[in-house]
Design a protein around this motif. Structure first.
Motif, PDB file in Angstrom:
ATOM      1  N   GLY A 617     -19.563   7.738   7.247  1.00 26.85           N
ATOM      2  CA  GLY A 617     -18.265   8.372   7.385  1.00 26.85           C
ATOM      3  C   GLY A 617     -17.158   7.626   6.662  1.00 26.85           C
ATOM      4  N   TYR A 618     -15.937   7.877   7.092  1.00 24.97           N
ATOM      5  CA  TYR A 618     -14.775   7.320   6.406  1.00 24.97           C
ATOM      6  C   TYR A 618     -13.665   7.040   7.417  1.00 24.97           C
ATOM      7  CZ  TYR A 618     -13.004  12.081   6.913  1.00 24.97           C
ATOM      8  OH  TYR A 618     -12.607  13.281   7.430  1.00 24.97           O
ATOM      9  N   THR A 619     -12.757   6.188   7.010  1.00 21.47           N
ATOM     10  CA  THR A 619     -11.581   5.842   7.801  1.00 21.47           C
ATOM     11  C   THR A 619     -10.335   6.292   7.059  1.00 21.47           C
ATOM     12  OG1 THR A 619     -12.690   3.907   8.755  1.00 21.47           O
ATOM     13  CG2 THR A 619     -10.281   3.947   8.842  1.00 21.47           C
ATOM     14  N   VAL A 620      -9.404   6.918   7.771  1.00 24.70           N
ATOM     15  CA  VAL A 620      -8.143   7.345   7.172  1.00 24.70           C
ATOM     16  C   VAL A 620      -7.081   6.295   7.467  1.00 24.70           C
ATOM     17  CG1 VAL A 620      -6.333   9.108   7.134  1.00 24.70           C
ATOM     18  CG2 VAL A 620      -8.736   9.767   7.396  1.00 24.70           C
ATOM     19  N   VAL A 621      -6.383   5.855   6.435  1.00 25.35           N
ATOM     20  CA  VAL A 621      -5.288   4.910   6.608  1.00 25.35           C
ATOM     21  C   VAL A 621      -4.036   5.495   5.961  1.00 25.35           C
ATOM     22  CG1 VAL A 621      -6.749   2.868   6.761  1.00 25.35           C
ATOM     23  CG2 VAL A 621      -5.979   3.644   4.530  1.00 25.35           C
ATOM     24  N   GLN A 622      -2.899   5.180   6.534  1.00 27.39           N
ATOM     25  CA  GLN A 622      -1.614   5.680   6.051  1.00 27.39           C
ATOM     26  C   GLN A 622      -0.798   4.521   5.494  1.00 27.39           C
ATOM     27  OE1 GLN A 622      -0.548   8.952   6.276  1.00 27.39           O
ATOM     28  NE2 GLN A 622       1.505   8.631   5.419  1.00 27.39           N
ATOM     29  N   ASN A 623      -0.443   4.604   4.240  1.00 31.29           N
ATOM     30  CA  ASN A 623       0.411   3.617   3.577  1.00 31.29           C
ATOM     31  C   ASN A 623      -0.032   2.176   3.814  1.00 31.29           C
ATOM     32  OD1 ASN A 623       2.022   5.588   2.467  1.00 31.29           O
ATOM     33  ND2 ASN A 623       3.580   5.485   4.064  1.00 31.29           N
ATOM     34  N   PRO A 624      -1.277   1.853   3.501  1.00 31.95           N
ATOM     35  CA  PRO A 624      -1.696   0.455   3.605  1.00 31.95           C
ATOM     36  C   PRO A 624      -0.951  -0.385   2.578  1.00 31.95           C
ATOM     37  CG  PRO A 624      -3.327   1.720   2.404  1.00 31.95           C
ATOM     38  CD  PRO A 624      -2.335   2.713   2.927  1.00 31.95           C
ATOM     39  N   THR A 625      -0.587  -1.584   2.961  1.00 26.71           N
ATOM     40  CA  THR A 625       0.072  -2.468   1.997  1.00 26.71           C
ATOM     41  C   THR A 625      -0.926  -3.169   1.098  1.00 26.71           C
ATOM     42  OG1 THR A 625       0.116  -4.212   3.680  1.00 26.71           O
ATOM     43  CG2 THR A 625       2.094  -2.853   3.427  1.00 26.71           C
ATOM     44  N   ASN A 626      -2.190  -3.035   1.417  1.00 28.25           N
ATOM     45  CA  ASN A 626      -3.232  -3.455   0.490  1.00 28.25           C
ATOM     46  C   ASN A 626      -4.430  -2.562   0.741  1.00 28.25           C
ATOM     47  OD1 ASN A 626      -5.114  -4.608  -1.169  1.00 28.25           O
ATOM     48  ND2 ASN A 626      -4.931  -6.675  -0.337  1.00 28.25           N
ATOM     49  N   VAL A 627      -4.646  -1.612  -0.156  1.00 28.13           N
ATOM     50  CA  VAL A 627      -5.692  -0.628   0.064  1.00 28.13           C
ATOM     51  C   VAL A 627      -7.082  -1.193  -0.223  1.00 28.13           C
ATOM     52  CG1 VAL A 627      -5.836   0.419  -2.228  1.00 28.13           C
ATOM     53  CG2 VAL A 627      -6.071   1.864  -0.194  1.00 28.13           C
ATOM     54  N   GLY A 628      -7.125  -2.493  -0.516  1.00 23.23           N
ATOM     55  CA  GLY A 628      -8.415  -3.113  -0.799  1.00 23.23           C
ATOM     56  C   GLY A 628      -8.654  -3.326  -2.268  1.00 23.23           C
TER      57      GLY A 628
END
Length: 669
Positions: A617-628
């Motif tokens: 699956g997947y994880t939803v993130v909102q406005n990460p300051t470091n998306v990886g």
């Protein structure tokens, strides 16, 4: 390289007969072991099924008579796709939950050329690349690397020393292990060795050993000796027996946690502890036969980058990647420049993405008359004083008031402007590179084609990529005087692409390579297919409006990913981005959505996540300051290839071939 066709001659299956000592060489390689969670074990045995230890079955039902069986199936790092050898000795991938969803990876047969057979496919540790063994009549087996997408030329890695190189298995980074063997030019024979490539050299680590598999952490290697499975350190020391029961074993593969090794056990499949404690009594896995492979359960990421308006979204996009200049421990990438565009009209900004990638910084926006607080704060956060801020357009586009404010903050200012949008695009192009390798021409009367082109062109401009590309504008289907003068100058040294119907028509006298779909969404898909492959990231933006795609396209150019366009005001994801996300899910670990739910609807978020991910699956993130997106040292590039990695930047020949096969490729899916 001719375009890939779904209906190829069945005679290919019998075109080459390759004799091999199966008992020594092994029919397929040990399968790649990727770190992660989960312990779902699969096995493929040259039939039309891949079976799992949980009782489920993935059955090939492609409808293609050349893709009816799977041999040596191995999984992508997120488990979303399996790579396998077909009955005709080619390489394809299949979706984890759809036996009819397949894509080709190996090059299509050359017209009247030698028939090359492929085997032993595995994904590299990050999913961006793949390894396999290849040979044609009169040449020994070799190990090749390719980006995990069709339409690239594979690169030979192993030495041309007359030995056979087979059964690669990939570890962390550039590390991989392999089997080498002597024999005649077409037939491996004699004692085989296991070796390791560490990114610099090929070193033999074990004699009388076959079919190696490297542990997920890269520290141990399992192998076959005397019909039993053994394991050793990556330098060949500390050899222990994994099996000792009285049946033949082959094809070892490590579990994602590195604690267990699976292997063939007589006619079936079994597992045993990697520390050797269960050597005498392996655990038989009911219902499995053939080559085993663990399916990882890694979770992927969907990151929505959005603000309350276009300025907030541009800031969110910048913060997802660019480091705070005053924090030397910030893991994000440090910016060397900022590109600043007006926020009310797109015309002068359409070449900005390519410029931002070349100058290594974000694209921010401001109204013409005053620098917004959001843009000022972001410039000050990411850019040391004394660095350059590029202003796109004349003082009518970005006023002297804005220019003076930027100077007052301690930055150098360079304005890139012409008498109109077309001349401004030429000025920007010359700032990127006066003599680019590639020129992408798109209409300047509308935004979608040029924004997709900007992400594509910018991906060539990263330091270390060894090439450059620019975007210039046409006036729909005609050439403005400035653009014509520019193309007259560069046509003998630059490869010209017409992006979209208007751009392709306007540049017709220069014999461009057309990249043009039936609409803006299809053109963006075509640009992604032609210019990108083996990417970690894909961006999705609405094709209905331009601001979010503008700032997002600059980021995608910088991180070497396509900008896909969707009908953002509709409830479901458009088919065009869906197709790309599906094909590249084996390498994709993050999808970036540019803009809020009013721009790209909530209903599109789940399909985006589903198409890039596997069973984890997947994880939803909102406005990460470091998306990886891990930052790189200044002056280096994510695209710079090592000796072990094929470049993710297509060559001119690959670009031409990819463009030539677009319509056929679309018809297949």
């Amino acid at each position: 390289m001719p375009p890939r066709s779904i209906s190829r001659p069945l005679a290919l299956a019998s075109a080459v007969a390759l004799s091999a000592t199966t008992a020594v060489v092994g029919a397929t390689a040990a399968q790649a072991s990727h770190p992660g969670n989960g312990s779902v074990l699969s096995a493929s045995n040259g039939t039309n099924t891949i079976r799992f230890n949980n009782g489920s079955t993935l059955r090939l039902n492609t409808g293609d008579p050349t893709v009816t069986t799977a041999t040596g199936a191995a999984w992508a790092p997120d488990g979303s796709r399996a790579i396998f050898a077909t009955e005709n000795g080619e390489i394809a991938t299949i979706r984890h939950n759809d036996g009819g969803n397949y894509w080709w990876l190996s090059p299509p047969p050359e017209d009247n050329g030698p028939v090359i057979r492929y085997r032993d496919p595995v994904y590299r540790s990050e999913g961006i690349g793949v390894l396999w063994s290849a040979k044609e009549p009169g040449s020994p087996w070799r190990i090749e690397a390719q980006v995990a997408s069709g339409g690239f030329y594979p690169r030979q890695l192993t030495p041309a020393d007359g030995r056979h190189y087979l059964n690669p298995d990939s570890g962390p980074g550039a590390l991989f292990v392999y089997q080498s063997q002597g024999g005649t030019v077409d037939t491996p024979s004699g004692t085989s060795q296991v070796g390791v490539f560490d990114g610099d050299s090929f070193d033999t680590i074990l004699d009388d050993a076959t079919n190696p598999s490297i542990s997920p952490n890269g520290k141990r290697v399992a192998f076959v000796r005397g019909g039993q499975i053994h394991a050793a350190n990556i330098d060949g020391s500390d050899v222990i027996a994994i099996t000792s029961n009285a049946v033949a074993h082959d094809h070892p593969t490590w579990s994602p946690d590195g604690n267990t090794v699976a292997f063939t056990n007589g006619t079936g499949v079994a597992t045993a502890p990697a520390n050797g404690s269960g050597a005498a009594n392996p655990t038989v896995v009911a219902g499995l036969s053939g080559t085993p492979s663990y399916q990882p359960q890694r979770r992927d990421t969907v990151a929505r980058l959005a603000g309350s308006n276009r300025f907030g979204t541009a800031t969110a996009v910048s913060q997802a990647h660019w480091a705070t200049a005053s924090d030397q421990n910030d893991p994000r990438q440090f910016a060397d420049a900022v590109v600043l565009s007006r926020s009310d009209l797109f015309a002068d900004a359409l070449g900005g993405a390519a410029l931002a990638a070349a100058k290594q910084g974000p694209l921010l926006m401001t109204p013409p008359t005053a620098l917004t607080a959001a843009a000022e704060a972001e410039i000050r956060r990411i850019l040391p004083t004394g660095k350059t801020v590029y202003l796109l357009g004349s003082t009518g586009a970005i006023s002297t008031t804005v220019e003076n404010r930027v100077k007052a903050l301690g930055y150098q200012v360079k304005r890139l402007a012409g008498q109109n949008r077309y001349d401004t695009s030429i000025t920007i192009a010359n700032e990127v590179n006066p003599n680019p390798d590639y020129v992408l021409a798109a209409t300047g009367a509308d935004f979608p084609d040029a924004l997709a082109a900007g992400a594509a062109a910018g991906s060539f401009n990263l330091p270390g990529s060894g090439s450059s590309a620019v975007v210039v504008l046409t006036n729909n289907k005609t050439l403005p005087a400035g653009t014509k003068t520019y193309l007259d100058r560069v046509q003998s040294t630059s490869l010209i692409f017409g992006i979209g119907v208007q751009g392709a028509t306007a540049t017709g006298p220069y014999d461009p390579i057309p990249v043009a779909g039936d609409n803006r969404y299809q053109t963006a898909l075509f640009a992604a297919w032609v210019f990108f492959g083996g990417t970690d990231y894909a961006g999705v933006a609405t094709g209905v409006n331009w601001p979010d795609a503008l700032s997002g396209g600059a980021l995608m150019a910088t991180i070497n990913g396509p900008l896909l366009l969707t009908r953002g005001n509709q409830s479901g994801l458009s088919i065009e981005p869906e197709v790309f996300l599906d094909e590249h899910s084996g390498s994709l670990d993050t999808a970036l959505i540019f803009g809020g739910t009013g721009v790209v609807s909530t209903g599109q978020q789940a399909p985006i996540g589903a198409w890039i991910s596997g069973p984890g699956g997947y994880t939803v993130v909102q406005n990460p300051t470091n998306v990886g997106i891990v930052g790189l040292p200044r002056g280096t590039s994510a695209q710079a290839a090592t000796a072990a990695e094929p470049s993710r930047v297509r060559t001119a020949e690959e670009l031409k071939a990819a463009a030539a096969g677009l319509e056929e490729r679309l018809a297949q899916h």
